[in-house]
Design an enzyme around this catalytic site. Structure first.
Site, PDB file in Angstrom:
ATOM      1  N   HIS A 166     -11.975  -5.540   8.073  1.00 13.58           N
ATOM      2  CA  HIS A 166     -12.596  -5.055   6.865  1.00 13.58           C
ATOM      3  C   HIS A 166     -13.893  -4.285   6.908  1.00 13.58           C
ATOM      4  O   HIS A 166     -14.770  -4.219   6.169  1.00 13.58           O
ATOM      5  CB  HIS A 166     -13.306  -6.591   6.233  1.00 13.58           C
ATOM      6  CG  HIS A 166     -11.814  -7.382   5.951  1.00 13.58           C
ATOM      7  ND1 HIS A 166     -11.419  -8.292   6.706  1.00 13.58           N
ATOM      8  CD2 HIS A 166     -11.383  -7.753   4.649  1.00 13.58           C
ATOM      9  CE1 HIS A 166     -10.485  -8.666   6.107  1.00 13.58           C
ATOM     10  NE2 HIS A 166     -10.441  -8.496   4.914  1.00 13.58           N
ATOM     11  N   GLU A 219       0.794  -1.142  -0.048  1.00 14.35           N
ATOM     12  CA  GLU A 219       0.024   0.025   0.269  1.00 14.35           C
ATOM     13  C   GLU A 219       0.791   1.261   0.080  1.00 14.35           C
ATOM     14  O   GLU A 219       0.345   2.191  -0.641  1.00 14.35           O
ATOM     15  CB  GLU A 219      -0.885  -0.003   1.246  1.00 14.35           C
ATOM     16  CG  GLU A 219      -2.022  -0.731   1.259  1.00 14.35           C
ATOM     17  CD  GLU A 219      -1.795  -2.381   1.394  1.00 14.35           C
ATOM     18  OE1 GLU A 219      -0.688  -2.551   1.917  1.00 14.35           O
ATOM     19  OE2 GLU A 219      -2.388  -3.097   0.957  1.00 14.35           O
TER      20      GLU A 219
END
Lengths: 390, 369
Positions: free
Chosen positions: B173, B103
């Site tokens: 999540h 990322e």
């Protein structure tokens, strides 16, 4: 003589009476130890590698077989429960990779430390968790190993640090644990696992540098199961030689489907660390039968033929079974007996996992901080405050 | 406290029972998606859900802007939420490509692409994973223009990430990290509530000459279906939208929570005779202070709701500013109905999220203050 009679009775107890067939062959018939030739490991920055001739005793073989079978059946049960919607959320299954967990554990002590990413059900078991606790954690019940608050990805034991959802984040942690081992002078080491996808994360390289610089007793293990979710290693990595990625850290590439290979390589790596030489990197070439998680059928990026091929040629449990039977270290019935026992254990655990009550509501806010006395947590409204205990 | 908890559970009747073994109940969504009327001013429309409207926006961008590139983890085959389906085949693998799992690398790389003059659309697979990139976003992207005295900027960068609770996401999540980024001048943070808004706002973000973070409510990817215009169109940033006018209470939210509040508004009208004004903030940073304050001046009461934890959540910024601007107009303390100050829970999700019953209770308390 008495010992073998006693063993026969033990076996009879296993099979509840119908075992007289087995007692026809007493245990003095079985080979207690045999030597096997294993695959040579690829080496990087090492002059010599792990031995290629290894000794397996009957007891060890049975223990590895049983452990791998428990792990296999546990994952298949989890698959079943997930499809029945008893387990929800994310569930990453480990079947196919059992040899890695069992082989690693065989060459380290329970007092050594281990940390991995999110495919943890297997490791939780080898590190001391019970199947009941693991399954109850999957279904989110109070009997779960993390009290039902973590779920599939967050399971922990005394020397097993999880259970980490964020990819790559566990590797610097592992190095820190190793530093603590050095500092406390207890001759322990830390096995720090990550996958082929995570191998491209920046934090891992930072950790390699720190571990090598300070000669930390870390065994970095890259579990290369060829696919990072759906991305194959060729499409994600500039270099797929994960055991060389440490650059200044010696590396081994190991056949991760053979429990004996993994065990021998880990023994070699553990000696390396404990002798003060610093970190070492092991790439375990392994394979997972299921998809990345239960929401991934696992077929859009690989063929059924490929999965079938690995299953038929390199299944870890089948390989061990083959070794033991061909060297007369166990009988087919004995192994079948273990299978039946394992199946029952898993059934019982699943029963527990589906009937244990969920954690009480009060648990929602517990264990945020370490605090004494208990403090209040602000809730969804001005006047809602829940108590947090730790 | 336990009594309050039981009150909420009773009020919530079927949806939130956490009785032992009551597994079927955790499937019910906590909201009902309420589609907007079909827009007539943007040309022909097509039935699309949220991820399809995102694909449409990206398709329009790649068609009109030859420098536009889309990259991220797994975007090539269409993305884990199918937002980029078909784009690689249509526009080529040099314009829609996968990155490895990194990322920080993705965003850093995106900043570079943007600074060099191309339009960069980076995807972070889940907003929960944006934190390795936090340094790049906050220290590099946000400050590029300022620190170079306007010589350089990475305005061509847009970062997209699925956001918010999804029913079974658990700790990693389901997060809503907009508050972390709201604290950083130089960035724009945008969250749509529906497919029509998503396409327009995403196109605005891409066109905007500032680095933008676009959070997409993942629970709406399939659940939200509307008639979305096929041609490109933009919805202005930093303009909150008043969805429903009212005179007694102002309700402010963004993303999925808007649908919860719309239901709360009708509940309040029906059961309490209270008329609610519902405002979708849309842009978190810079946020439309004027619209919210004008509304509060009219109604005198404000309720802000979001899934993220209450302490330091964006509702605190809104609350603080509104009390500064509209102190004498307030009839009751500003109410924030948000998530608890805990990590996003695994099994406790139905209890954790600020659902309609909690919001309704808050309105009752404000009315009777």
């Amino acid at each position: 003589m008495l010992a073998s009679i006693a063993s026969v009775f033990r076996v009879t107890a296993w099979k509840n009476g119908a075992a007289l067939i087995m007692s026809a062959r007493t245990f003095t018939d079985f080979t207690t130890r045999a030597t096997f030739e294993i695959k040579k490991c690829d080496l990087f920055l090492l002059d010599e590698g792990p031995a290629t001739q290894v000794v397996l005793t009957r007891d060890e073989g049975l223990q590895y077989y049983r452990t791998m079978q428990v792990m296999r059946r546990m994952e298949l049960k989890a698959d079943q429960l997930y499809k029945q919607k008893m387990i929800r959320g994310f569930c990453h299954l480990y079947d196919g990779q059992e040899a890695c967990a069992v082989g690693l554990e065989a060459s380290i002590n329970l007092s050594d430390h281990l940390i991995t990413a999110y495919r943890v059900h297997g490791y939780t078991y080898t590190r001391g968790g019970t199947v009941k606790e693991i399954m109850a954690e999957l279904t989110g019940r109070r009997g779960g190993i993390a009290k039902g608050k973590g779920g599939s990805m967050h399971m922990y034991c005394k020397t097993f640090y999880g259970g980490n959802g964020i990819i790559g984040a566990q590797v610097p942690l592992g190095a820190g644990v190793a530093l603590a081992c050095n500092y406390l002078g207890n001759n322990e080491l830390c096995v720090c696992l990550y996958g082929d996808g995570a191998a491209n994360q920046g934090q891992i390289f930072e950790t390699y540098n720190m571990a090598a610089l300070w000669k930390l007793p870390v065994i970095f293990v890259c579990e290369n199961n060829r696919y990072a979710m759906g991305t194959s290693v060729e499409r994600a990595a500039a270099s797929t030689d994960y055991y060389k990625r440490g650059e200044f850290i010696p590396g081994l590439r190991v056949d991760g489907m053979d429990v004996l290979c993994v065990r021998e390589a880990t023994r070699f790596a553990a000696d390396h660390c404990r002798s003060g030489k610093g970190p070492i990197l092991m790439e375990l070439q392994t394979y997972r039968y299921h998809g990345h998680s239960m929401s991934d059928p696992g077929l859009s990026y690989r063929t059924r033929e490929e999965i079938w091929e690995v299953r038929s040629k390199s299944d870890p449990i089948a390989m061990l079974k083959d070794h033991m039977l061909s060297h007369n270290m166990a009988s087919v019935e004995e192994l079948k007996g273990i299978d039946v026992e394992v199946r029952k254990e898993i059934e019982d655990a699943a029963q527990f996992a589906t009937t244990d009550p969920e954690p009480p509501l009060e648990e929602l806010c517990n264990h945020i901080f370490y605090n004494e006395p208990p403090f209040e947590v602000r809730g969804t409204n001005l006047w809602t405050k829940l108590k947090s205990l730790s | 406290m336990a009594a309050a908890a039981r009150l909420f559970l009773r009020g919530a009747n079927s949806k939130l029972s956490i009785a032992p073994g009551s597994l079927g109940t955790t499937h019910a969504a906590h909201f009902t998606f309420q589609p907007d009327p079909v827009p007539s001013q943007y040309g022909p429309t097509q039935k699309m859900n949220l991820f399809q409207s995102i694909t449409s926006a990206l398709d329009n961008t790649l068609a009109s802007d030859p420098t536009a590139v889309i990259f991220g983890e797994d975007v090539a085959f269409g993305g884990v939420f199918r937002c980029t389906v078909g784009l690689r085949d249509k526009y080529g693998k040099d314009r829609v490509f996968n990155t490895p799992l990194c990322e920080q690398g993705i965003v850093g790389f995106g900043i570079g692409v943007a600074v060099a003059g191309a339009t960069a659309i980076a995807e972070i697979q889940f907003a929960d994973y944006i934190f390795p990139a936090f340094d790049q976003i906050v220290n590099e992207a946000a400050k590029y223009r300022y620190r170079s005295g306007n010589m350089f900027d990475c305005g061509n960068l847009t970062i997209r990430a699925p956001w918010g609770c999804v029913g079974h996401g658990s700790l990693y999540h389901s997060q809503s990290p907009e508050a972390f980024f709201a604290h950083c001048p130089g960035l724009k943070v945008v969250i749509p509530r529906s497919p029509i808004q998503a396409k327009g706002l995403l196109l605005s973000c891409i066109a905007d000459k500032n680095p933008c973070i676009f959070f997409e409510p993942k629970i709406l990817y399939r659940a939200a279906v509307e008639q979305v215009p096929e041609d490109p169109y933009t919805i202005p940033l930093s303009q909150a939208e008043v969805l429903q006018e009212g005179s007694d209470v102002t309700l402010v939210a963004w993303g999925t929570q808007i649908h919860v509040l719309k239901e709360v508004a009708s509940m309040a009208q029906e059961k309490l005779g209270v008329s609610c004004e519902v405002i979708d903030l849309q842009t978190i940073l810079p946020w439309d202070i004027e619209t919210v304050c004008k509304s509060v001046v009219k109604t005198g009461r404000l309720l802000i709701s979001h899934e993220a934890p209450v302490t330091g959540g964006f509702a605190s910024e809104i609350s603080s500013t509104v009390q500064e601007e509209c102190f004498l107009n307030l009839e009751a303390p500003i109410s924030r109905v948000c998530g608890y100050d805990t990590p996003f829970p695994h099994i406790f999700e139905p209890f954790y999220i600020p659902d309609k019953w909690k919001c309704f209770e808050a309105i009752k308390k404000m009315i009777n203050y």
